[in-house]
Design an enzyme around this catalytic site. Structure first.
Site, PDB file in Angstrom:
ATOM      1  N   GLY A   2      -0.554  11.796   2.194  1.00 13.32           N
ATOM      2  CA  GLY A   2       1.261  11.581   2.144  1.00 13.32           C
ATOM      3  C   GLY A   2       1.210  11.568   0.546  1.00 13.32           C
ATOM      4  O   GLY A   2       2.022  11.746  -0.179  1.00 13.32           O
ATOM      5  N   GLU A   3       0.476  10.524  -0.079  1.00 17.97           N
ATOM      6  CA  GLU A   3       0.466  10.255  -1.284  1.00 17.97           C
ATOM      7  C   GLU A   3       0.054  11.560  -2.150  1.00 17.97           C
ATOM      8  O   GLU A   3       0.715  11.732  -3.285  1.00 17.97           O
ATOM      9  CB  GLU A   3      -0.417   9.206  -1.620  1.00 17.97           C
ATOM     10  N   ALA A   4      -0.921  12.416  -1.832  1.00 15.60           N
ATOM     11  CA  ALA A   4      -1.073  13.501  -2.678  1.00 15.60           C
ATOM     12  C   ALA A   4      -0.060  14.380  -2.774  1.00 15.60           C
ATOM     13  O   ALA A   4       0.286  14.971  -3.723  1.00 15.60           O
ATOM     14  CB  ALA A   4      -2.417  14.231  -1.937  1.00 15.60           C
ATOM     15  N   SER A  32       3.184  13.839  -2.651  1.00 13.46           N
ATOM     16  CA  SER A  32       4.149  12.986  -3.378  1.00 13.46           C
ATOM     17  C   SER A  32       3.857  13.080  -4.895  1.00 13.46           C
ATOM     18  O   SER A  32       4.738  13.052  -5.658  1.00 13.46           O
ATOM     19  CB  SER A  32       4.674  11.563  -2.976  1.00 13.46           C
TER      20      SER A  32
END
Length: 433
Positions: A64-66, A68
């Site tokens: 998810g962070e990657a 974003s």
């Protein structure tokens, strides 16, 4: 960096335990949790040379962070092609996803374990001009060492739950020391802003990177091929589903239009075997994408158990049901939902379950715009989905409202990039011909 006895104790303990790191990483390799060809990156040993010139380092732990991170990386490379972007993540899945998504000129490395020598080796090699940490990745050695070397740090799209904040309140000195190391803190919502302020952070305006970004990529040829096979059947996509959700969603939609075509996209493709067994046991006619099985006229369900193709399946949809949001209603643990902006950017009407706790502000925004509807359980899906399939124009209008709301929410990236540029050397002047 603010003095903290707890931080000093942590650094001493990790220095003492660091000789065990190679053995622990080898064990993770044996379990398939590390890339054997790149495991040395976890010890701070670079897998690639550092290019000359300024370098922005962006870190996010998992998928998810990657994902974003991508809009920011793309913006930097577009506006400042002289700047190298280094992206670090901590999971195999995130590396696999980024391998096909990172813009040209962006480097991926696995993040070093949070041990003094590994961190020092990583920073010795990459020498970032600025570091950007996404969401809530607070590794004490990594942050403290980078700050000690004069690397300006930003905590971006910061999200901190009450439970996490409670944990940090048990070590208030360390929390203040780490927060003091950030030049910028951009929370993604007001609740996170309040919790971060209570921990000692100097909070800037709100920025949520997950509100920025382009529509997910897709293979246009494959889209045309699948569209022809599906023909004119209405399509519902159950996106990013978790355990128990597939059975419940399929069962709930089973008695809708006879010609309905349902695409099930598990959040974790490795669950495909179990999902397939459940569908076969319940007597459904389905084709499995990972096995190359063909879609036939009598296929009820397409089990899309592959990685990185969600953009393709969302484009085929008339209605999107977001997974990860029904687990508590089915007796499972909370997942918190998944990113409804992915279908919204493609102008798709969205239906979600009762648990969208990880996406509260986004879900609220899309609901207020009229682009998303929430239901309490899968049993309520037919009452929402059937009218949308029966009235394609209403479905398109709902999707367009979702798309407009998503576009209006993406302005935070401009503020973030403007602030980061202050920490970079000026761009080289271009010679006139």
């Amino acid at each position: 960096m603010v003095f903290s006895p707890a931080l000093l104790a942590y650094q001493a303990l990790t220095r003492l335990l660091e000789p065990l790191a190679p053995r622990l990483l080898d064990a993770r390799v044996a379990k398939g949790k590390e890339d054997p060809a790149r495991v040395d990156e976890r010890l701070g040993q670079p897998g690639l040379p550092r290019p000359d010139g300024p370098l922005v380092w962006i870190h996010g732990v998992s998928v998810g962070e990657a994902l974003s991170i991508l809009p920011l990386a793309e913006r930097i490379r577009k506006d400042r092609p002289d700047v190298t972007v280094l992206v670090t993540t901590g999971t195999l899945t995130s590396a696999q996803v980024l391998a096909t998504r990172l813009p040209p000129g962006v480097i991926h490395q696995f993040a070093p374990v949070d041990a003094p020598s590994a961190v020092a080796s990583f920073l010795d090699h990459w020498r970032p001009d600025v570091g950007v940490f996404v969401e809530s990745e607070l590794w004490p050695n990594l942050l403290a060492t980078a700050r000690k070397r004069g690397v300006p740090l930003a905590l971006v799209s910061a999200r901190i739950t009450d439970r996490t904040a409670e944990g940090w309140r048990k070590a208030p000195g360390m929390a203040r020391a780490l927060m003091a190391g950030f030049s910028h803190v951009w929370p993604q919502d007001q609740d996170s802003a309040d919790r971060l302020t209570a921990l000692g952070a100097r909070v800037d305006s709100q920025v949520n990177l997950k509100l920025s970004g382009e529509p997910l990529p897709y293979d246009q040829g494959e889209f045309s091929r699948l569209s022809a096979l599906i023909d004119d059947r209405p399509v519902v996509v159950a996106a990013s589903t978790h355990e128990h959700e597939e059975t419940a969603i399929v069962g709930a939609l089973d008695h809708l239009a006879d010609r309905l075509f349902l695409i099930v996209v598990p959040r974790h493709p490795e669950r495909g075997d179990g999902v397939a067994e459940g569908l076969a046991r319940d007597g459904y006619r389905f084709a499995r994408r990972s096995q190359g099985q063909a879609i036939c006229p009598d296929t009820d369900i397409y089990l899309a158990d592959t990685l990185g193709e969600l953009g393709l399946f969302l484009r085929l949809a008339d209605v999107v049901v977001m997974g990860g949001s029904f687990a508590p209603a089915l007796g499972g643990g909370a997942v918190g939902g998944h990113n409804p902006l992915e279908p919204a950017r493609l102008a798709k009407p969205i239906v979600t379950g009762p648990d969208a706790s990880n996406w509260q502000s986004v879900t609220r925004m899309l609901k207020q715009a009229g682009g998303l509807v929430s239901v309490l359980s899968p049993a309520e899906l037919p009452a929402v989905v059937a009218p949308l399939l029966a009235d394609p124009e209403a479905a398109r209008d709902m999707g367009e409202r979702a798309r407009r709301a998503a576009s209006e929410a993406a302005a935070g990236l401009d503020r973030l990039w403007l602030a980061l540029q202050a920490h970079l050397p000026a761009a080289p002047s271009r010679r006139r011909r």
